[in-house]
Write a protein that holds these residues in place. Structure first.
Motif, short mmCIF file in Angstrom:
data_model
loop_
_atom_site.label_atom_id
_atom_site.label_comp_id
_atom_site.label_asym_id
_atom_site.label_seq_id
_atom_site.Cartn_x
_atom_site.Cartn_y
_atom_site.Cartn_z
N THR A 71 0.84 -1.20 0.00
CA THR A 71 0.00 0.00 0.00
C THR A 71 0.87 1.24 0.00
N ASN A 72 0.19 2.33 -0.23
CA ASN A 72 0.85 3.63 -0.32
C ASN A 72 1.70 3.74 -1.59
N SER B 95 2.28 5.21 -5.27
CA SER B 95 1.85 6.43 -5.96
C SER B 95 0.94 6.02 -7.13
N GLY C 282 -3.74 2.61 -5.64
CA GLY C 282 -2.65 2.83 -4.71
C GLY C 282 -2.25 1.62 -3.87
N LEU D 260 6.68 8.54 -1.90
CA LEU D 260 5.93 7.96 -0.79
C LEU D 260 6.73 6.85 -0.12
N ASN E 240 4.24 0.61 2.27
CA ASN E 240 3.87 -0.26 3.37
C ASN E 240 3.61 -1.65 2.77
#
Length: 288
Positions: free
Chosen positions: A211-212, A214, A248, A275, A278
DNA sequence: CATGAGCGG
């Protein structure tokens, strides 16, 4: 269109003595697909006229073209036309009857269709009649539905006097006198174990969730990012179904769980684009 | 922030 021609002298000679008319002739031009029939008739004045009728072939031209194809293979030397030793030419039209739902046909009575729907479950598994779609049926693991059926069967067997006209549903599955399909695992003696060839779900044990990401991260980027940890089975980058915009997060399915573990350790907290990623173990989908 | 898509009697 039939057309009358005057009866020529030469043709008159061919007519029989007793006024019998010459037999009709028929010729077929394969390339134009036109059949020409010439016959002789008496007209209203009692005179003999020649009538020629032309008729276009009714079958599509494509059929005629196919007939000109060269034969090949074992039939290479066959003469033109169908070989009667291996081909049946069906001239009569033949009608097929499609039965979409045999049960429905059987039960077709004048009863109100709404009444039928009333006490019916919205979904019913074709395999175990459970309350779910067939594709998700876990009948190999939980044989509860089958056992329920068997118990019902025992009950009806213990009460031989009861409802003679009513067929016991369990009896149908125990003795396949109805032509209904019974999956191998539900046939007699098939109650143990799952089929070796059938894995019930995708193996999610080596899947991680990232996750996270871009929004402009693509699957190849992920491939590059995670390849160093080991062979990857599948990458799924979640996107909006309509816009195609990345949501994302993504799933990376490794072959080996240990590689996945190292990927988590290695990439979680890793700065990617602007970013910080995770990465964790993925839970199997459909966890509502 | 966040747990994939699809098929369907």
């Amino acid at each position: 269109m039939p057309e009358a021609e005057s009866y020529s002298w030469a043709e008159q000679v061919e007519a029989g003595e007793d006024g019998a008319l010459p037999p009709p002739t028929e010729e077929f031009n394969e390339s134009s697909g036109i059949k020409t029939v010439k016959e002789y008739k008496h007209n209203e004045d009692g005179k003999v006229v020649k009538v020629s009728t032309r008729e276009r072939r009714k079958a599509p031209k494509s059929i005629a073209i196919r007939k000109t194809w060269r034969k090949f293979g074992a039939a290479e030397r066959d003469p033109p036309g169908p070989n009667t030793s291996n081909t049946i030419v069906q001239v009569e039209p033949f009608y097929m009857q499609f039965i979409h739902n045999a049960e429905q046909v059987d039960q077709e009575t004048e009863e109100d269709p709404l009444a039928k729907l009333k006490n019916q479950k919205l979904v019913s598994c074709r395999i175990c009649k459970g309350d779910h779609w067939t594709t998700k049926c876990p009948y190999k693991d939980t044989l509860a539905p089958l056992q329920e059926k068997l118990q019902e069967g025992e009950k009806t067997a213990e009460a031989p006097g009861g409802a003679p006209g009513t067929p016991a549903p369990a009896a149908a599955s125990a003795q396949p006198k109805t032509g209904k399909y019974v999956p191998p695992s539900l046939r007699e003696g098939g109650s143990k174990g799952r089929g070796e060839t059938m894995q019930s779900k995708r193996d999610e044990s080596a899947t991680i969730r990232v996750t996270n990401l871009s929004e402009d991260t693509r699957e190849p980027d992920l491939q590059e990012l995670f390849r160093p940890f080991g062979p990857i089975q599948r990458i799924y980058l979640a996107k909006d179904k309509n816009t195609g915009v990345s949501k994302g997060f993504a799933f990376i399915n490794f072959h080996r769980r240990e590689d996945a573990a190292r990927a988590i350790a290695g990439v979680s907290g890793f700065g990617y684009d602007h970013l910080i990623l995770n990465v964790e173990w993925a839970k199997p989908s459909g966890t509502n």
